[in-house]
Design a protein around this motif. Structure first.
Motif, PDB file in Angstrom:
ATOM      1  N   SER A 180      -8.438  -3.908  -0.478  1.00  0.00           N
ATOM      2  CA  SER A 180      -7.934  -4.814   0.557  1.00  0.00           C
ATOM      3  C   SER A 180      -9.032  -5.720   1.095  1.00  0.00           C
ATOM      4  O   SER A 180      -8.814  -6.922   1.296  1.00  0.00           O
ATOM      5  CB  SER A 180      -7.321  -4.013   1.706  1.00  0.00           C
ATOM      6  OG  SER A 180      -6.202  -3.300   1.254  1.00  0.00           O
TER       7      SER A 180
ATOM      8  N   GLU B 240      -8.209   1.940  -1.631  1.00  0.00           N
ATOM      9  CA  GLU B 240      -7.279   0.996  -0.996  1.00  0.00           C
ATOM     10  C   GLU B 240      -8.016   0.109   0.002  1.00  0.00           C
ATOM     11  O   GLU B 240      -7.786  -1.104   0.054  1.00  0.00           O
ATOM     12  CB  GLU B 240      -6.154   1.755  -0.294  1.00  0.00           C
ATOM     13  CG  GLU B 240      -5.101   0.881   0.312  1.00  0.00           C
ATOM     14  CD  GLU B 240      -4.273   0.134  -0.718  1.00  0.00           C
ATOM     15  OE1 GLU B 240      -4.149  -1.103  -0.585  1.00  0.00           O
ATOM     16  OE2 GLU B 240      -3.763   0.767  -1.643  1.00  0.00           O
ATOM     17  N   THR B 241      -8.927   0.689   0.767  1.00  0.00           N
ATOM     18  CA  THR B 241      -9.698  -0.071   1.754  1.00  0.00           C
ATOM     19  C   THR B 241     -10.585  -1.109   1.075  1.00  0.00           C
ATOM     20  O   THR B 241     -10.597  -2.278   1.464  1.00  0.00           O
ATOM     21  CB  THR B 241     -10.560   0.880   2.614  1.00  0.00           C
ATOM     22  OG1 THR B 241      -9.693   1.793   3.287  1.00  0.00           O
ATOM     23  CG2 THR B 241     -11.392   0.123   3.618  1.00  0.00           C
TER      24      THR B 241
ATOM     25  N   PRO C  31       0.797  -1.229   0.000  1.00  0.00           N
ATOM     26  CA  PRO C  31       0.000   0.000   0.000  1.00  0.00           C
ATOM     27  C   PRO C  31       0.834   1.285   0.000  1.00  0.00           C
ATOM     28  O   PRO C  31       0.354   2.326  -0.428  1.00  0.00           O
ATOM     29  CB  PRO C  31      -0.831  -0.096   1.288  1.00  0.00           C
ATOM     30  CG  PRO C  31      -0.851  -1.538   1.617  1.00  0.00           C
ATOM     31  CD  PRO C  31       0.448  -2.104   1.113  1.00  0.00           C
ATOM     32  N   SER C  32       2.087   1.198   0.422  1.00  0.00           N
ATOM     33  CA  SER C  32       2.914   2.411   0.442  1.00  0.00           C
ATOM     34  C   SER C  32       3.469   2.770  -0.940  1.00  0.00           C
ATOM     35  O   SER C  32       4.035   3.847  -1.109  1.00  0.00           O
ATOM     36  CB  SER C  32       4.069   2.243   1.436  1.00  0.00           C
ATOM     37  OG  SER C  32       4.971   1.250   0.974  1.00  0.00           O
TER      38      SER C  32
ATOM     39  N   THR D 120      -8.227  12.106  -5.406  1.00  0.00           N
ATOM     40  CA  THR D 120      -7.950  12.755  -4.126  1.00  0.00           C
ATOM     41  C   THR D 120      -7.379  11.729  -3.151  1.00  0.00           C
ATOM     42  O   THR D 120      -7.478  10.516  -3.370  1.00  0.00           O
ATOM     43  CB  THR D 120      -9.242  13.347  -3.512  1.00  0.00           C
ATOM     44  OG1 THR D 120     -10.123  12.266  -3.190  1.00  0.00           O
ATOM     45  CG2 THR D 120      -9.933  14.313  -4.468  1.00  0.00           C
ATOM     46  N   GLU D 121      -6.829  12.222  -2.057  1.00  0.00           N
ATOM     47  CA  GLU D 121      -6.297  11.310  -1.032  1.00  0.00           C
ATOM     48  C   GLU D 121      -7.429  10.520  -0.380  1.00  0.00           C
ATOM     49  O   GLU D 121      -7.269   9.340  -0.068  1.00  0.00           O
ATOM     50  CB  GLU D 121      -5.503  12.093   0.019  1.00  0.00           C
ATOM     51  CG  GLU D 121      -4.745  11.229   0.987  1.00  0.00           C
ATOM     52  CD  GLU D 121      -3.756  10.269   0.298  1.00  0.00           C
ATOM     53  OE1 GLU D 121      -3.607   9.132   0.799  1.00  0.00           O
ATOM     54  OE2 GLU D 121      -3.152  10.618  -0.723  1.00  0.00           O
ATOM     55  N   ALA D 122      -8.583  11.157  -0.196  1.00  0.00           N
ATOM     56  CA  ALA D 122      -9.738  10.443   0.371  1.00  0.00           C
ATOM     57  C   ALA D 122     -10.177   9.316  -0.558  1.00  0.00           C
ATOM     58  O   ALA D 122     -10.497   8.209  -0.106  1.00  0.00           O
ATOM     59  CB  ALA D 122     -10.892  11.415   0.608  1.00  0.00           C
ATOM     60  N   GLU D 123     -10.171   9.577  -1.857  1.00  0.00           N
ATOM     61  CA  GLU D 123     -10.533   8.537  -2.828  1.00  0.00           C
ATOM     62  C   GLU D 123      -9.493   7.417  -2.817  1.00  0.00           C
ATOM     63  O   GLU D 123      -9.842   6.249  -2.903  1.00  0.00           O
ATOM     64  CB  GLU D 123     -10.628   9.157  -4.230  1.00  0.00           C
ATOM     65  CG  GLU D 123     -11.230   8.242  -5.255  1.00  0.00           C
ATOM     66  CD  GLU D 123     -11.363   8.910  -6.607  1.00  0.00           C
ATOM     67  OE1 GLU D 123     -10.494   8.665  -7.468  1.00  0.00           O
ATOM     68  OE2 GLU D 123     -12.332   9.661  -6.800  1.00  0.00           O
ATOM     69  N   ARG D 124      -8.217   7.778  -2.677  1.00  0.00           N
ATOM     70  CA  ARG D 124      -7.148   6.771  -2.604  1.00  0.00           C
ATOM     71  C   ARG D 124      -7.362   5.872  -1.385  1.00  0.00           C
ATOM     72  O   ARG D 124      -7.266   4.647  -1.482  1.00  0.00           O
ATOM     73  CB  ARG D 124      -5.772   7.437  -2.515  1.00  0.00           C
ATOM     74  CG  ARG D 124      -4.637   6.426  -2.246  1.00  0.00           C
ATOM     75  CD  ARG D 124      -3.269   7.064  -2.253  1.00  0.00           C
ATOM     76  NE  ARG D 124      -2.857   7.470  -3.571  1.00  0.00           N
ATOM     77  CZ  ARG D 124      -2.485   6.641  -4.557  1.00  0.00           C
ATOM     78  NH1 ARG D 124      -2.493   5.347  -4.354  1.00  0.00           N
ATOM     79  NH2 ARG D 124      -2.135   7.088  -5.721  1.00  0.00           N
ATOM     80  N   THR D 125      -7.675   6.470  -0.242  1.00  0.00           N
ATOM     81  CA  THR D 125      -7.887   5.705   0.981  1.00  0.00           C
ATOM     82  C   THR D 125      -9.087   4.762   0.830  1.00  0.00           C
ATOM     83  O   THR D 125      -9.016   3.589   1.203  1.00  0.00           O
ATOM     84  CB  THR D 125      -8.095   6.653   2.178  1.00  0.00           C
ATOM     85  OG1 THR D 125      -6.942   7.477   2.298  1.00  0.00           O
ATOM     86  CG2 THR D 125      -8.326   5.903   3.464  1.00  0.00           C
ATOM     87  N   THR D 126     -10.174   5.275   0.278  1.00  0.00           N
ATOM     88  CA  THR D 126     -11.370   4.460   0.083  1.00  0.00           C
ATOM     89  C   THR D 126     -11.095   3.308  -0.878  1.00  0.00           C
ATOM     90  O   THR D 126     -11.448   2.149  -0.603  1.00  0.00           O
ATOM     91  CB  THR D 126     -12.531   5.321  -0.461  1.00  0.00           C
ATOM     92  OG1 THR D 126     -12.809   6.348   0.479  1.00  0.00           O
ATOM     93  CG2 THR D 126     -13.773   4.484  -0.699  1.00  0.00           C
TER      94      THR D 126
END
Length: 111
Positions: free
Chosen positions: A64, A60-61, A40-41, A52-58
C-alpha cells in the motif's frame, strides 16, 4: 531532432513534421495516473503468498505504501481501491476498469 537518414523525401517531411509537433508538446505536462489496487479484504490480493498473518500485514502495508508513493509522485494521481477484487482486477471488476479508462480519455486531449 532525430536522425532520419534512412527515410525517403516524403518520409523525411513527415518525420520532420512529427518532430516539430512533439517538440511543441509541453515537456512539463505529465499525463494523469489512475492506479487501481486490490481490496485488502480479499484473500488472494497480494503478489506473494505470506506464511503468517504478521507477514500478510507487513506485506499489505508495504504494498500500500509503495502504491501511495507512486500516486503522490504523479502531478495528477488517484489511487482507486477495487472493492471486492483481488489480484485479477480487470477480470473481477471490468466495470471499474472501463469507468476509469473513460474518465482518462475524457480528461485528456488525446481523443
Amino acid at each position: 531532432m532525430a536522425s532520419h537518414r534512412h527515410l525517403s523525401t516524403n518520409e523525411l517531411a513527415l518525420a520532420d513534421d512529427l518532430d516539430a509537433r512533439l517538440g511543441a508538446v509541453d515537456a512539463d505536462r505529465t499525463p494523469p495516473l489512475w492506479l487501481i489496487t486490490h481490496d485488502p479484504s480479499c484473500g488472494d490480493s497480494l503478489p506473494a503468498e505470506p506464511k503468517t498473518e504478521a507477514e500478510r500485514t507487513t506485506l499489505e502495508t508495504v504494498w500500500s505504501e509503495l502504491q501511495e508513493s507512486l500516486v503522490r509522485a504523479a502531478p495528477q494521481g488517484d489511487l482507486v481501491v477495487a472493492t471486492g477484487a483481488g489480484h485479477l482486477i480487470p477480470l473481477e471488476r471490468p466495470d471499474l476498469v472501463a469507468a476509469i479508462i473513460k474518465d482518462a480519455i475524457a480528461s485528456t486531449d488525446c481523443r
